[in-house]
Design an enzyme around this catalytic site. Structure first.
Site, short mmCIF file in Angstrom:
data_model
loop_
_atom_site.label_atom_id
_atom_site.label_comp_id
_atom_site.label_asym_id
_atom_site.label_seq_id
_atom_site.Cartn_x
_atom_site.Cartn_y
_atom_site.Cartn_z
N SER A 182 -0.21 2.83 -0.42
CA SER A 182 0.39 4.18 -0.54
C SER A 182 -0.33 5.07 -1.27
O SER A 182 -1.53 4.83 -1.70
CB SER A 182 1.88 3.99 -1.32
OG SER A 182 1.42 3.37 -2.69
N LYS A 183 -0.12 6.27 -1.22
CA LYS A 183 -0.99 7.26 -1.46
C LYS A 183 -1.21 7.24 -3.10
O LYS A 183 -2.44 7.57 -3.46
CB LYS A 183 -0.49 8.89 -1.24
CG LYS A 183 -1.47 10.04 -1.57
CD LYS A 183 -2.62 10.04 -0.84
CE LYS A 183 -3.42 11.13 -1.13
NZ LYS A 183 -4.85 10.91 -0.70
N VAL A 184 -0.38 7.37 -3.81
CA VAL A 184 -0.62 7.02 -5.37
C VAL A 184 -0.22 5.63 -5.74
O VAL A 184 0.75 5.01 -5.42
CB VAL A 184 0.54 8.07 -6.10
CG1 VAL A 184 0.43 7.99 -7.46
CG2 VAL A 184 0.32 9.50 -5.50
#
Lengths: 345, 345
Positions: free
Chosen positions: B339-341
């Site tokens: 996931s992005k973060v």
């Protein structure tokens, strides 16, 4: 003497270092206490660089000292001498011959910073360059892959940490290490069985965390130099920032999971990698088999405090790499393209 | 906006950072000059950690400052707060959200050390924790694989170095970067051709040296997260201390070979790997084709000084990873398991 013989020698190497090393290391610690030290700089290459990573946690956790792993090429390629104001500078090298590591220590000593050579050769250029010498007393290491000199470097650094803190409990824990190393060797037959099953492996991930990140790095290097498996080592945290995408069903994930602060997170990650991504997990651990790994768990000795565990957990990893070398039809005494002493600038 | 779109955006992102960032960064540099700084500590994960490696060479070579890459788990796992006496502490994070990176910066600020947040989100926890904020102004990055925020982090750090040294020649070299980034994008079609030939690759080595070690690490991470190729990055020096044993005939070796101090050694190593071990070499370089690599040379723009080259040499690597993702039938917008973060402790 063979690679296997040198792995087996490790309990007696540790015993010898405890006998001969304590006095000079205690004297070094007394002298260092008089010097202004805000942080450490460590220069090393190859397996010695993994001893440096151990030192990063050792002096970070036990002494609250930030540790910078030197980029020797700043000096050797770019001709720039870093300022070592208020640093303790340590060079680690089995042979004590690598010019880039020697160069950093020379530069630091020239600036008046306290310097230590951690080496197996007390008459090497590195030992000559440094103000203090921590001789690891491992005896001649003939195999190209470092084993007994690596555990001796770790033990030497642990002795230095203990001498600086001067806590009798630490000394007792260190005294128990030769026996723990002997126990760790009992995994030999089990490591061979695992290796036979993995003979066709071409790539894998090796995970560790905290103190055991050093062991993950060193295990991966043994696999690369001896077995030609592309083994990519990660701290469990960094692994989740990208490389976790590699794991598809059947992908081999090797892990060092000691008891202690790092265990919980790493066990949860491994369980998830198995359940959700189908990873094929092999672990070294002193924990009872919470993951239900069965024969894919290589036990390490119980009762070793977390800060000393990397000295013993690398032993099952060395044996695993050794047996995988044989299982893949390679010669553990003659890794391709390597020589014992690598002279990088 | 797609991954390819964000790669293509990099010249305009750089232009914007030069326009908006110079003033606040110059003010930061003036304030930092008043503080006692003997060395740097940098906390980062993933791609941001490669910006930290760039900073290690940037501040090492140009400012003679040793740089310690923080081991955030010393604080998050072992509950120990390192002493940051006379350190400048920098946290680098695209999102500014990773608790372990925020924790180091908070601790350092609590001790009175100067702290900088290098982040794309000026209202993030990291930005709030730090005394100074270097906002990289890259705009929202939607793809999971970091590209424009990585080059913006590098450029931000380069601007800080230039502001501290205050040399007009540096400023001129930095001003030329947006055009150099635009030129670097011209390699798109060539990168696609190379990727089509490499579609079945499962593992490789990625080599860099000096400043370009950061690029080797970042290239390898892009390959791992996007293409699931096990890409193992090394500095050319460390590579010779063991992992060189991996290279057998046909083994893919990717390399970043800029002109400058690191070129000679690395070119000699690559020539040897090809001639003696049969390596299949792909290089990114601004040098004329001395290795005779033909189509396996991805050109990077000429005329960029060595300390700024990593800002442009990563672009051909990003395009190579992007096209290899497509060639392998994968979705560049949806790397597996990511996931992005990523919120690691």
């Amino acid at each position: 003497v063979s690679l296997h013989g040198e792995i087996m020698e490790q309990p007696s190497v540790a015993r010898r270092l405890l006998e001969r090393g304590r006095e000079p290391i205690a004297a070094m610690a007394r002298a260092l206490r008089e010097r202004p030290i805000d942080y450490l700089v460590i220069a090393a290459r190859g397996s010695s660089d993994h001893a440096a990573i151990y030192a990063q946690y050792l002096f970070g956790v036990r002494h609250r000292l930030p540790v910078a792993l030197a980029a020797p090429s700043i000096r050797s390629l770019y001709g720039v001498e870093p300022r070592f104001e208020r640093a303790l500078v340590i060079g680690i090298s089995q042979s004590g011959a690598s010019p880039d590591v020697v160069g950093i220590v020379q530069a630091a000593r020239g600036q008046g910073a306290p310097t230590i050579a951690v080496t197996n050769d007390a008459s090497s250029p590195l030992a000559e360059a440094a103000e203090f010498v921590l001789e690891v007393q491992a005896g001649a290491e003939r195999s190209i892959a470092a084993t007994k000199t690596y555990t001796a470097q770790l033990l030497g650094l642990a002795l230095l940490s203990a001498a600086l803190l001067d806590d009798p409990q630490d000394e007792r824990a260190i005294d128990a290490l030769p026996d723990a190393l002997a126990t760790a060797l009992d995994v030999d037959a089990a490591a061979r069985q695992v290796a036979l099953r993995q003979a066709t492996m071409t790539r894998c991930i090796v995970l560790g965390r905290g103190f055991e990140y050093a062991t993950a790095r060193e295990w991966a290097l043994k696999l690369k130099e001896l077995t030609a498996v592309v083994a990519d080592p990660y701290s469990a945290a960094d692994f989740q920032h990208g490389p976790i995408a590699l794991v598809e069903p059947g992908f081999p994930v090797l892990a060092v999971v000691p008891s202690g602060a790092a265990a919980e997170d790493l066990l949860a990650l491994l369980a998830r990698l198995r359940a959700e991504q189908g990873a094929d997990v092999l672990a070294i651990s002193d924990l009872p088999d919470t993951l239900g790994l069965g024969e894919a768990l290589l036990p390490s000795p119980a009762g070793v405090p977390e800060w000393l565990q990397p000295i013993v957990t690398i032993v099952p990893a060395q044996l695993h790499a050794y047996h995988l070398t044989l299982a893949r039809g390679r010669d553990p005494e003659a890794p391709r393209n390597l020589s014992k002493v690598t002279l990088t600038r």
